[in-house]
Design a protein around this motif. Structure first.
Motif, PDB file in Angstrom:
ATOM      1  N   HIS A  17       3.756   3.400   3.697  1.00  0.00           N
ATOM      2  CA  HIS A  17       3.324   2.904   2.388  1.00  0.00           C
ATOM      3  C   HIS A  17       2.584   3.988   1.622  1.00  0.00           C
ATOM      4  O   HIS A  17       2.762   4.130   0.405  1.00  0.00           O
ATOM      5  N   ILE A  18       1.761   4.758   2.314  1.00  0.00           N
ATOM      6  CA  ILE A  18       1.080   5.900   1.681  1.00  0.00           C
ATOM      7  C   ILE A  18       2.110   6.872   1.120  1.00  0.00           C
ATOM      8  O   ILE A  18       2.019   7.287  -0.038  1.00  0.00           O
ATOM      9  N   ASP A  19       3.090   7.240   1.941  1.00  0.00           N
ATOM     10  CA  ASP A  19       4.128   8.181   1.497  1.00  0.00           C
ATOM     11  C   ASP A  19       4.822   7.663   0.239  1.00  0.00           C
ATOM     12  O   ASP A  19       5.081   8.424  -0.706  1.00  0.00           O
ATOM     13  N   ALA A  20       5.116   6.370   0.225  1.00  0.00           N
ATOM     14  CA  ALA A  20       5.815   5.783  -0.921  1.00  0.00           C
ATOM     15  C   ALA A  20       4.947   5.835  -2.177  1.00  0.00           C
ATOM     16  O   ALA A  20       5.429   6.220  -3.247  1.00  0.00           O
ATOM     17  N   MET A  21       3.682   5.465  -2.060  1.00  0.00           N
ATOM     18  CA  MET A  21       2.814   5.451  -3.244  1.00  0.00           C
ATOM     19  C   MET A  21       2.588   6.854  -3.796  1.00  0.00           C
ATOM     20  O   MET A  21       2.568   7.051  -5.013  1.00  0.00           O
ATOM     21  N   VAL A  22       2.461   7.824  -2.895  1.00  0.00           N
ATOM     22  CA  VAL A  22       2.293   9.207  -3.361  1.00  0.00           C
ATOM     23  C   VAL A  22       3.564   9.686  -4.058  1.00  0.00           C
ATOM     24  O   VAL A  22       3.508  10.306  -5.126  1.00  0.00           O
ATOM     25  N   SER A  23       4.722   9.393  -3.476  1.00  0.00           N
ATOM     26  CA  SER A  23       5.986   9.824  -4.085  1.00  0.00           C
ATOM     27  C   SER A  23       6.211   9.151  -5.437  1.00  0.00           C
ATOM     28  O   SER A  23       6.855   9.704  -6.323  1.00  0.00           O
ATOM     29  N   GLN A  24       5.655   7.958  -5.607  1.00  0.00           N
ATOM     30  CA  GLN A  24       5.794   7.236  -6.869  1.00  0.00           C
ATOM     31  C   GLN A  24       4.847   7.756  -7.952  1.00  0.00           C
ATOM     32  O   GLN A  24       5.048   7.457  -9.122  1.00  0.00           O
ATOM     33  N   GLY A  25       3.828   8.519  -7.558  1.00  0.00           N
ATOM     34  CA  GLY A  25       2.959   9.125  -8.554  1.00  0.00           C
ATOM     35  C   GLY A  25       1.499   8.735  -8.520  1.00  0.00           C
ATOM     36  O   GLY A  25       0.741   9.091  -9.420  1.00  0.00           O
ATOM     37  N   ALA A  26       1.061   8.021  -7.490  1.00  0.00           N
ATOM     38  CA  ALA A  26      -0.359   7.687  -7.378  1.00  0.00           C
ATOM     39  C   ALA A  26      -1.167   8.970  -7.202  1.00  0.00           C
ATOM     40  O   ALA A  26      -0.829   9.815  -6.380  1.00  0.00           O
ATOM     41  N   LYS A  27      -2.237   9.102  -7.969  1.00  0.00           N
ATOM     42  CA  LYS A  27      -3.103  10.278  -7.866  1.00  0.00           C
ATOM     43  C   LYS A  27      -4.233  10.072  -6.869  1.00  0.00           C
ATOM     44  O   LYS A  27      -4.858  11.032  -6.415  1.00  0.00           O
ATOM     45  N   ILE A  28      -4.510   8.810  -6.548  1.00  0.00           N
ATOM     46  CA  ILE A  28      -5.572   8.449  -5.609  1.00  0.00           C
ATOM     47  C   ILE A  28      -5.032   7.351  -4.700  1.00  0.00           C
ATOM     48  O   ILE A  28      -4.341   6.449  -5.162  1.00  0.00           O
ATOM     49  N   ILE A  29      -5.361   7.422  -3.414  1.00  0.00           N
ATOM     50  CA  ILE A  29      -5.062   6.337  -2.484  1.00  0.00           C
ATOM     51  C   ILE A  29      -6.391   5.760  -2.014  1.00  0.00           C
ATOM     52  O   ILE A  29      -7.257   6.477  -1.524  1.00  0.00           O
ATOM     53  N   ASP A  30      -6.538   4.445  -2.185  1.00  0.00           N
ATOM     54  CA  ASP A  30      -7.782   3.751  -1.837  1.00  0.00           C
ATOM     55  C   ASP A  30      -7.566   2.979  -0.540  1.00  0.00           C
ATOM     56  O   ASP A  30      -6.768   2.043  -0.497  1.00  0.00           O
ATOM     57  N   ILE A  31      -8.288   3.372   0.516  1.00  0.00           N
ATOM     58  CA  ILE A  31      -8.115   2.782   1.834  1.00  0.00           C
ATOM     59  C   ILE A  31      -9.261   1.819   2.121  1.00  0.00           C
ATOM     60  O   ILE A  31     -10.428   2.203   2.083  1.00  0.00           O
ATOM     61  N   GLY A  32      -8.911   0.569   2.436  1.00  0.00           N
ATOM     62  CA  GLY A  32      -9.921  -0.426   2.762  1.00  0.00           C
ATOM     63  C   GLY A  32      -9.658  -1.061   4.102  1.00  0.00           C
ATOM     64  O   GLY A  32      -8.527  -1.465   4.397  1.00  0.00           O
ATOM     65  N   GLY A  33     -10.700  -1.183   4.925  1.00  0.00           N
ATOM     66  CA  GLY A  33     -10.557  -1.762   6.250  1.00  0.00           C
ATOM     67  C   GLY A  33     -11.298  -3.064   6.436  1.00  0.00           C
ATOM     68  O   GLY A  33     -11.390  -3.571   7.552  1.00  0.00           O
ATOM     69  N   GLU A  34     -11.847  -3.623   5.334  1.00  0.00           N
ATOM     70  CA  GLU A  34     -12.550  -4.902   5.415  1.00  0.00           C
ATOM     71  C   GLU A  34     -12.250  -5.709   4.163  1.00  0.00           C
ATOM     72  O   GLU A  34     -12.479  -5.237   3.049  1.00  0.00           O
ATOM     73  N   SER A  35     -11.748  -6.910   4.322  1.00  0.00           N
ATOM     74  CA  SER A  35     -11.442  -7.760   3.176  1.00  0.00           C
ATOM     75  C   SER A  35     -12.727  -8.261   2.534  1.00  0.00           C
ATOM     76  O   SER A  35     -13.697  -8.594   3.226  1.00  0.00           O
ATOM     77  N   THR A  36     -12.739  -8.304   1.186  1.00  0.00           N
ATOM     78  CA  THR A  36     -13.893  -8.839   0.456  1.00  0.00           C
ATOM     79  C   THR A  36     -13.507 -10.091  -0.320  1.00  0.00           C
ATOM     80  O   THR A  36     -14.211 -10.491  -1.253  1.00  0.00           O
ATOM     81  N   ARG A  37     -12.409 -10.735   0.068  1.00  0.00           N
ATOM     82  CA  ARG A  37     -12.035 -11.989  -0.584  1.00  0.00           C
ATOM     83  C   ARG A  37     -13.061 -13.056  -0.219  1.00  0.00           C
ATOM     84  O   ARG A  37     -13.747 -12.950   0.813  1.00  0.00           O
ATOM     85  N   PRO A  38     -13.199 -14.123  -1.028  1.00  0.00           N
ATOM     86  CA  PRO A  38     -14.148 -15.194  -0.705  1.00  0.00           C
ATOM     87  C   PRO A  38     -13.903 -15.770   0.680  1.00  0.00           C
ATOM     88  O   PRO A  38     -12.786 -16.101   1.044  1.00  0.00           O
ATOM     89  N   GLY A  39     -14.965 -15.840   1.484  1.00  0.00           N
ATOM     90  CA  GLY A  39     -14.868 -16.412   2.814  1.00  0.00           C
ATOM     91  C   GLY A  39     -14.388 -15.466   3.887  1.00  0.00           C
ATOM     92  O   GLY A  39     -14.240 -15.867   5.048  1.00  0.00           O
ATOM     93  N   ALA A  40     -14.157 -14.198   3.545  1.00  0.00           N
ATOM     94  CA  ALA A  40     -13.657 -13.240   4.530  1.00  0.00           C
ATOM     95  C   ALA A  40     -14.707 -12.971   5.602  1.00  0.00           C
ATOM     96  O   ALA A  40     -15.904 -12.900   5.329  1.00  0.00           O
ATOM     97  N   ALA A  41     -14.235 -12.803   6.838  1.00  0.00           N
ATOM     98  CA  ALA A  41     -15.144 -12.510   7.948  1.00  0.00           C
ATOM     99  C   ALA A  41     -15.599 -11.052   7.891  1.00  0.00           C
ATOM    100  O   ALA A  41     -14.841 -10.163   7.490  1.00  0.00           O
ATOM    101  N   GLU A  42     -16.836 -10.821   8.271  1.00  0.00           N
ATOM    102  CA  GLU A  42     -17.358  -9.453   8.293  1.00  0.00           C
ATOM    103  C   GLU A  42     -16.708  -8.676   9.430  1.00  0.00           C
ATOM    104  O   GLU A  42     -16.435  -9.214  10.505  1.00  0.00           O
TER     105      GLU A  42
END
Length: 280
Positions: A44-69
């Protein structure tokens, strides 16, 4: 014209750039579990970079309402291998989406250039750690905490209140030793806001220019689109593009999105309408 610097890297923000989202969490609201394996995430990283993303934002913890820590070691195990992969294979900016000072430090040492914090460096030790790291940081506004933020959010004036919050956090950053030119702002669509609050923020986004700092906007596939359009997250492309275009028109410097190539197509048309003389 805004520009941000991280080490020897400089990123000009003279036109709206695209930040591609990579959630390596099993419970993200839009793509939970889809990229939880290392190989799928790298593809997915390779695809987004090839499509033209200048920044890739990596998240390892969901912050949706009710998400577990997520505990520290688990978050590090999710994000560090991907930071290292991007640093080794791609010439793009790497953003780490975290509120934990330890994750911020380890990610920057592994190659990350930007910290994206939904808690605006309010976790204990975060301000001091980022000051030492000397990298740009995005401060996001959130009323409350992820598990309670959507319980009757209330504002006197949504834009004025968020601006006051930013002014206080900017002052706290500077007092801790963080350079003003290292700060970006995110008004936090969907974080402690009603449907009306979100669309008022979008309508009045240009008012944040008074702070004279770059704006990073994330509304891709969010519930503010789902509630309005009555569509599931992966059916919100048209709404995401419309919201991103409005944000760009009102001064967004970076759009944080799931759908990179479609967003870039939309921005190219918008930018051509402003710079049509260069097309002659």
């Amino acid at each position: 014209m805004f520009r941000i610097e991280s080490g020897h890297r400089t990123l000009a923000l003279d036109k709206t750039l695209v930040m591609g989202i990579l959630n390596v969490t099993p419970d993200s609201f839009s793509d939970g579990g889809e990229f939880s394996s290392f190989d799928l995430a790298c593809q997915h990283i390779d695809a987004m970079v090839s499509q033209g993303a200048k920044i890739i934002d990596i998240g390892g913890e969901s912050t949706r309402p009710g998400a577990a820590e997520v505990v520290l070691d688990e978050e590090l195990g999710r994000v560090l291998p991907l930071v290292e992969y991007i640093a080794k294979h791609h010439d793009v900016w790497i953003s780490i989406d975290t509120s934990k000072p330890e994750v911020m430090e380890r990610a920057v040492k592994a190659g990350a250039h930007l910290i994206n914090d939904v808690r605006a460096l309010q976790a204990p030790g975060a301000l001091e750690r980022v000051a030492l790291l000397e990298v740009p940081v995005c401060l996001m506004h959130m009323q409350g905490q992820p598990d309670t933020m959507q319980e009757a959010p209330n504002y006197r004036d949504i834009v004025a209140d968020v601006i006051v919050f930013f002014e206080r956090r900017i002052d706290a950053c500077i007092a801790a030793g963080i350079k003003r030119q290292h700060i970006l702002l995110d008004p936090g669509f969907g974080f402690g806001k009603t449907l009306a609050h979100n669309y008022e923020l979008l309508n009045r986004l240009a008012e944040f220019k008074v702070l004279k700092l770059p704006l990073l906007i994330g509304l891709s596939r969010k519930s503010m689109l789902g509630e309005l359009l009555m569509r599931e997250p992966k059916e919100r492309l048209a709404g995401s593009l419309a919201g991103g275009l409005i944000a760009a028109q009102r001064g967004a410097n970076i759009l944080r999105v799931h759908d990179v190539v479609e967003t870039l197509d939309c921005l190219k048309v918008f930018q051509a309408s402003n710079d049509y003389r260069h097309l002659i």
